[in-house]
Enzyme design. Structure first.
Site, PDB file in Angstrom:
ATOM      1  N   HIS A 292     -14.005 -26.915 -62.541  1.00 15.59           N
ATOM      2  CA  HIS A 292     -13.586 -25.562 -62.200  1.00 15.59           C
ATOM      3  C   HIS A 292     -14.126 -25.064 -60.860  1.00 15.59           C
ATOM      4  O   HIS A 292     -13.355 -24.577 -60.039  1.00 15.59           O
ATOM      5  CB  HIS A 292     -13.808 -24.538 -63.305  1.00 15.59           C
ATOM      6  CG  HIS A 292     -12.998 -23.308 -63.030  1.00 15.59           C
ATOM      7  ND1 HIS A 292     -11.644 -23.251 -63.261  1.00 15.59           N
ATOM      8  CD2 HIS A 292     -13.309 -22.142 -62.439  1.00 15.59           C
ATOM      9  CE1 HIS A 292     -11.170 -22.092 -62.843  1.00 15.59           C
ATOM     10  NE2 HIS A 292     -12.157 -21.401 -62.336  1.00 15.59           N
TER      11      HIS A 292
ATOM     12  N   TYR B  72     -12.800 -23.562 -56.442  1.00 10.00           N
ATOM     13  CA  TYR B  72     -13.328 -22.619 -55.444  1.00 10.00           C
ATOM     14  C   TYR B  72     -13.762 -23.346 -54.183  1.00 10.00           C
ATOM     15  O   TYR B  72     -13.748 -22.771 -53.094  1.00 10.00           O
ATOM     16  CB  TYR B  72     -14.447 -21.763 -56.043  1.00 10.00           C
ATOM     17  CG  TYR B  72     -13.932 -21.021 -57.244  1.00 10.00           C
ATOM     18  CD1 TYR B  72     -12.905 -20.091 -57.092  1.00 10.00           C
ATOM     19  CD2 TYR B  72     -14.369 -21.296 -58.522  1.00 10.00           C
ATOM     20  CE1 TYR B  72     -12.357 -19.455 -58.180  1.00 10.00           C
ATOM     21  CE2 TYR B  72     -13.822 -20.660 -59.620  1.00 10.00           C
ATOM     22  CZ  TYR B  72     -12.813 -19.745 -59.439  1.00 10.00           C
ATOM     23  OH  TYR B  72     -12.268 -19.124 -60.516  1.00 10.00           O
TER      24      TYR B  72
ATOM     25  N   HIS C 249       0.961 -23.659 -62.842  1.00 13.68           N
ATOM     26  CA  HIS C 249      -0.125 -22.786 -62.386  1.00 13.68           C
ATOM     27  C   HIS C 249      -0.840 -23.365 -61.168  1.00 13.68           C
ATOM     28  O   HIS C 249      -0.978 -22.724 -60.138  1.00 13.68           O
ATOM     29  CB  HIS C 249      -1.124 -22.562 -63.521  1.00 13.68           C
ATOM     30  CG  HIS C 249      -2.424 -21.987 -63.065  1.00 13.68           C
ATOM     31  ND1 HIS C 249      -2.541 -20.683 -62.646  1.00 13.68           N
ATOM     32  CD2 HIS C 249      -3.656 -22.533 -62.909  1.00 13.68           C
ATOM     33  CE1 HIS C 249      -3.786 -20.452 -62.272  1.00 13.68           C
ATOM     34  NE2 HIS C 249      -4.481 -21.565 -62.414  1.00 13.68           N
ATOM     35  N   PHE C 250      -1.315 -24.618 -61.283  1.00 15.86           N
ATOM     36  CA  PHE C 250      -2.194 -25.052 -60.189  1.00 15.86           C
ATOM     37  C   PHE C 250      -1.421 -25.469 -58.942  1.00 15.86           C
ATOM     38  O   PHE C 250      -2.025 -25.625 -57.883  1.00 15.86           O
ATOM     39  CB  PHE C 250      -3.229 -26.092 -60.646  1.00 15.86           C
ATOM     40  CG  PHE C 250      -2.704 -27.429 -61.068  1.00 15.86           C
ATOM     41  CD1 PHE C 250      -2.106 -28.273 -60.168  1.00 15.86           C
ATOM     42  CD2 PHE C 250      -2.873 -27.865 -62.376  1.00 15.86           C
ATOM     43  CE1 PHE C 250      -1.649 -29.515 -60.553  1.00 15.86           C
ATOM     44  CE2 PHE C 250      -2.418 -29.101 -62.778  1.00 15.86           C
ATOM     45  CZ  PHE C 250      -1.803 -29.927 -61.866  1.00 15.86           C
ATOM     46  N   HIS C 251      -0.097 -25.581 -59.067  1.00 12.40           N
ATOM     47  CA  HIS C 251       0.647 -25.756 -57.821  1.00 12.40           C
ATOM     48  C   HIS C 251       0.782 -24.435 -57.060  1.00 12.40           C
ATOM     49  O   HIS C 251       1.087 -24.428 -55.872  1.00 12.40           O
ATOM     50  CB  HIS C 251       2.019 -26.391 -58.090  1.00 12.40           C
ATOM     51  CG  HIS C 251       1.931 -27.883 -58.254  1.00 12.40           C
ATOM     52  ND1 HIS C 251       1.637 -28.484 -59.442  1.00 12.40           N
ATOM     53  CD2 HIS C 251       2.065 -28.897 -57.349  1.00 12.40           C
ATOM     54  CE1 HIS C 251       1.597 -29.799 -59.283  1.00 12.40           C
ATOM     55  NE2 HIS C 251       1.854 -30.077 -58.019  1.00 12.40           N
TER      56      HIS C 251
ATOM     57  N   ARG D  52       2.621 -31.350 -70.298  1.00 14.84           N
ATOM     58  CA  ARG D  52       2.518 -31.783 -68.911  1.00 14.84           C
ATOM     59  C   ARG D  52       2.414 -33.303 -68.862  1.00 14.84           C
ATOM     60  O   ARG D  52       2.178 -33.952 -69.876  1.00 14.84           O
ATOM     61  CB  ARG D  52       1.284 -31.143 -68.252  1.00 14.84           C
ATOM     62  CG  ARG D  52      -0.022 -31.620 -68.846  1.00 14.84           C
ATOM     63  CD  ARG D  52      -1.209 -30.787 -68.415  1.00 14.84           C
ATOM     64  NE  ARG D  52      -1.647 -31.121 -67.066  1.00 14.84           N
ATOM     65  CZ  ARG D  52      -2.905 -30.914 -66.613  1.00 14.84           C
ATOM     66  NH1 ARG D  52      -3.818 -30.393 -67.408  1.00 14.84           N
ATOM     67  NH2 ARG D  52      -3.237 -31.211 -65.381  1.00 14.84           N
ATOM     68  N   ARG D  53       2.594 -33.863 -67.681  1.00 13.55           N
ATOM     69  CA  ARG D  53       2.306 -35.274 -67.431  1.00 13.55           C
ATOM     70  C   ARG D  53       3.057 -36.214 -68.354  1.00 13.55           C
ATOM     71  O   ARG D  53       2.482 -37.145 -68.916  1.00 13.55           O
ATOM     72  CB  ARG D  53       0.820 -35.544 -67.600  1.00 13.55           C
ATOM     73  CG  ARG D  53      -0.047 -34.805 -66.624  1.00 13.55           C
ATOM     74  CD  ARG D  53      -1.479 -34.851 -67.088  1.00 13.55           C
ATOM     75  NE  ARG D  53      -2.408 -34.707 -65.977  1.00 13.55           N
ATOM     76  CZ  ARG D  53      -3.714 -34.692 -66.111  1.00 13.55           C
ATOM     77  NH1 ARG D  53      -4.263 -34.809 -67.278  1.00 13.55           N
ATOM     78  NH2 ARG D  53      -4.489 -34.559 -65.062  1.00 13.55           N
TER      79      ARG D  53
END
Lengths: 540, 168
Positions: free
Chosen positions: A215, A219, A366-368, A429-430
């Protein structure tokens, strides 16, 4: 070319190379998920490709770009050369050698464990050792930048740290705390086990150490983008930074809050006490706070820019912004996408709601938006801004650079929104093939996976434009005077030195205490509970 | 520190939003008992089939009327891969893996858990409507990951819970 520019250029070169390869793989994956029958389409190649795409984008492209950005901005912001430049080069070669070992392991088909590499799936040892060397190289980078900052502070007692370097030092501190987790997972668990020295591994302990790293890793990606948003963008847009002190407050809050949050990725895991998951959830939500401040400060800085260009009404400062400047357009669009990503992230972290979307297509949607847009699109825009200053060549193929951020935006809206929706509809996913043998429920995902594939095509064209501009500039750009890097000036004038926000060592201590508090018991509990190890498996 | 008035208002607003979010999570957790599956029980993955807790996977109805579904995840199937459960009664799923890490997701519901070898995942859910649910593995487990599926069939009230013949 200025000799000092070779170091950042070498890093950015590796980053763009990794990005180009990973973008090709992404196109194939997006089409595969839509069940298009492509030549050579196979499950083996798909999962190999997902592993390569994730590793090259999330670990190689980001890390090398951030290192290059750090080497480019630090000496310019401080007005002094880097110390230990020899160590910086050694670190570069260590990181590159590690990257090549990892990529070789993946491409040989012996490491299709995805970029989360959860045991007991076992990759070739070269995968783990190479990734570890990449991290070791980045430690060297952090050391060089922090030592340079220390040398500068000795020469400039009482002067506030230039904001760009304040943010870069924050990035490094977050990275050092984060990589303790991955180093422990690699050195004590994965490497000995993959070499056969240890027969078994505790998969849950490995997952916990991974997310200790995983996580704050986001950042580590995001903070250099914030450095650009705060320290570069207001100037590039023709304005001033709205509040210098709040930018520093934001960076300090990230040092403190980045790490004691990883268990929210393991909300659905057995073996971890619910109360500790809840504690990490609470910590996670406070990270929204510095990003809310960022939204205000950066947008206020843009409004200043618009008004300095003569805007008068409530909103027409927006149309006065230089939307055709590749850096400004990239950052503005990336911020817009990041707003959606932030809302989604709050749902991911929300303890109970996580069950709706855990490990579904929502997550990649989300993370794209976060790493794939807020971070990657900002980095692409930053490259357009920085490359002429490093190579001494004008940006070539400027039209492509102007169009590219918009293509990325459209592609990402299509890709990300369709994945969010299919995720809510339960699509995992995946997966190589989401048809589940013609299951009627799975058939509902079909149209949206097609939309996602169209988004993937837009993104691929955008990525190709980016690589073409970089290559064109580097190889064929018209030679020019190297323009100077100009950082944003604060609206309020020279920042009143609020020394507390520059005491990075103090905030690091606070962060370490919080990490020990958040992880001490859960890890002790995992180690002391009677548990059973797993032997290695390679079902790929 | 000199902070602009509007930004000061914004910061208080942002903090208030975070507090509202956390309050919502607190209420759902403590008043409605919405908690993610966090069962703590270990098992030797090498001897799952012999372990009395998993030697007869399938559906059992307990004397109090609640239903237990015991399931083993393995590359690339669930054992059993199809279960019948009653509508309107709490169904407790107990799942473990005999090889790599898997995921267990009953589509169309919030039944979603990691299945980590060495640990037993447990969660309880009450199906409100009869019908069929596709079960998918949602954690990458190898080259056949996308073929790892199963089915939960929710029987209408009045029919008894039963398990079909075990299909390896």
């Amino acid at each position: 070319m200025n000799r000092g520019n070779r170091l950042p250029l070498a890093h950015i070169g590796v980053a763009v190379g990794a990005f180009g390869i990973a973008a090709c793989m992404a196109l194939m994956q997006a089409l595969s998920r839509a069940n298009l029958d492509l030549p050579f389409r196979s499950a083996q190649i798909y999962y190999l490709s997902v592993t390569a795409h994730g590793t090259l984008m999330a670990l190689v492209f980001t890390t090398f770009f951030i290192m290059g950005l750090g080497y480019a901005l630090t000496p310019r912001a401080l007005g002094r050369p880097l110390v230990h430049e020899g160590l910086a080069w050694v670190s570069f070669w260590v990181a590159l050698a590690g990257t090549l070992a990892t990529v070789a392991a993946i491409l040989s088909g012996k490491a299709s464990v995805l970029y989360t590499f959860y045991p007991p799936l076992k990759a070739h040892p070269a995968f783990y050792i190479g990734a570890t060397l990449l991290v070791v190289g980045s430690w060297g980078w952090g050391f060089v930048v922090l030592r340079t900052l220390r040398a500068w502070r000795r020469e400039h007692a009482g002067v506030p740290i230039p904001l760009a370097v304040h943010g870069m030092a924050t990035t490094i501190i977050v990275w050092y705390i984060a990589t303790v987790g991955i180093a422990a997972e690699m050195l004590f668990l994965l490497i000995p086990w993959s070499l056969g020295i240890e027969k078994t591994i505790d998969p849950e302990l490995a997952r916990t150490l991974f997310w200790w790293f995983g996580h704050p890793l986001v950042y580590f990606w995001l903070l250099p983008a914030y450095v650009v948003w705060y320290a570069v963008l207001p100037r590039a847009a023709g304005g001033k930074l709205f509040s210098d002190n709040l930018a520093r407050l934001v960076f300090v809050l990230f040092i403190v809050l980045s790490s004691p949050v990883g268990l929210h990725h393991q909300a659905m895991d057995p073996g971890i006490p619910a109360g500790w998951k809840l504690f990490h959830t609470f910590n996670t939500f406070w990270i929204l706070f510095p990003s809310f401040i960022t939204a205000f400060t950066v947008i206020a800085s843009l409004e200043v820019a618009g008004r300095m260009k003569g805007a008068t009404g409530l909103f027409n400062w927006i149309s006065k912004l230089p939307w055709s400047d590749p850096l400004v357009a990239s950052v503005l669009l990336s911020m817009l996408l990041f707003a959606f990503g932030g809302f989604g992230g709050a749902i991911n972290a929300a303890y109970g709601m996580n069950a709706m979307i855990h490990n579904t297509a929502w997550v990649q949607g989300h993370f794209h938006l976060t790493v794939g847009s807020a971070v990657a699109l900002t980095f692409m825009g930053t490259t357009y801004w920085l490359l002429p200053k490093l190579t001494g060549r004008d940006l070539e193929l400027g039209l492509l650079a102007k169009v590219q951020p918009y293509l990325w935006f459209v592609g990402m809206m299509l890709f990300s929104f369709s994945n969010h929706i299919t995720g809510l509809m339960g699509m995992p996913r995946r997966v190589f093939d989401a048809s589940y043998g013609g299951d009627a429920f799975a058939a509902r995902w079909k149209v949206l996976t097609g939309v996602s594939a169209v988004g993937g095509i837009f993104l691929f064209v955008s990525a190709a434009f980016f690589v073409m501009v970089v290559l064109g500039t580097w190889l064929a750009g018209r030679k020019t005077e190297q323009p100077a890097v100009e950082f944003a000036e604060p609206l309020e004038g020279a920042p009143a030195p609020l020394a507390l926000l520059d005491r990075l060592g103090l905030w690091t201590v606070v962060a370490v205490v919080l990490v020990l508090l958040a992880y001490g018991y859960p890890i002790w509990h995992l180690i002391t509970t009677s548990h059973f190890g797993s032997p290695p498996y390679t079902p790929f | 520190m000199n902070v602009d008035l509007y930004e000061r208002i914004w910061m208080w607003g942002a903090a208030a939003i975070v507090v509202v979010f956390l309050t919502a999570i607190g209420i759902s957790t403590f008043a409605y008992a919405v908690r993610p599956p966090s069962h703590i029980e270990t098992i030797d993955p090498a001897t799952v089939m012999q372990d009395p807790r998993f030697s007869t996977p399938g559906v059992t109805t307990l004397p109090d009327g609640s239903v237990h579904v015991t399931m083993i995840a393995m590359t690339f199937t669930f054992l059993p891969s199809e279960v019948h459960v009653p509508v309107g009664r709490p169904v407790t799923f107990r799942i473990t893996s005999m090889d790599v890490t898997h995921g267990f997701e009953v589509t169309g519901t919030n039944v979603n858990t990691m299945v980590v070898p060495g640990y037993i995942s447990q969660l309880t859910y009450t199906f409100r409507e009869p019908g069929e649910h596709l079960v998918v593995c949602n954690e990458y487990c190898g080259v056949g990951h996308h073929t790892m599926q199963g089915k939960v069939i929710v029987d209408p009230a009045g029919t008894s819970a039963r398990a079909p013949a075990v299909t390896p």
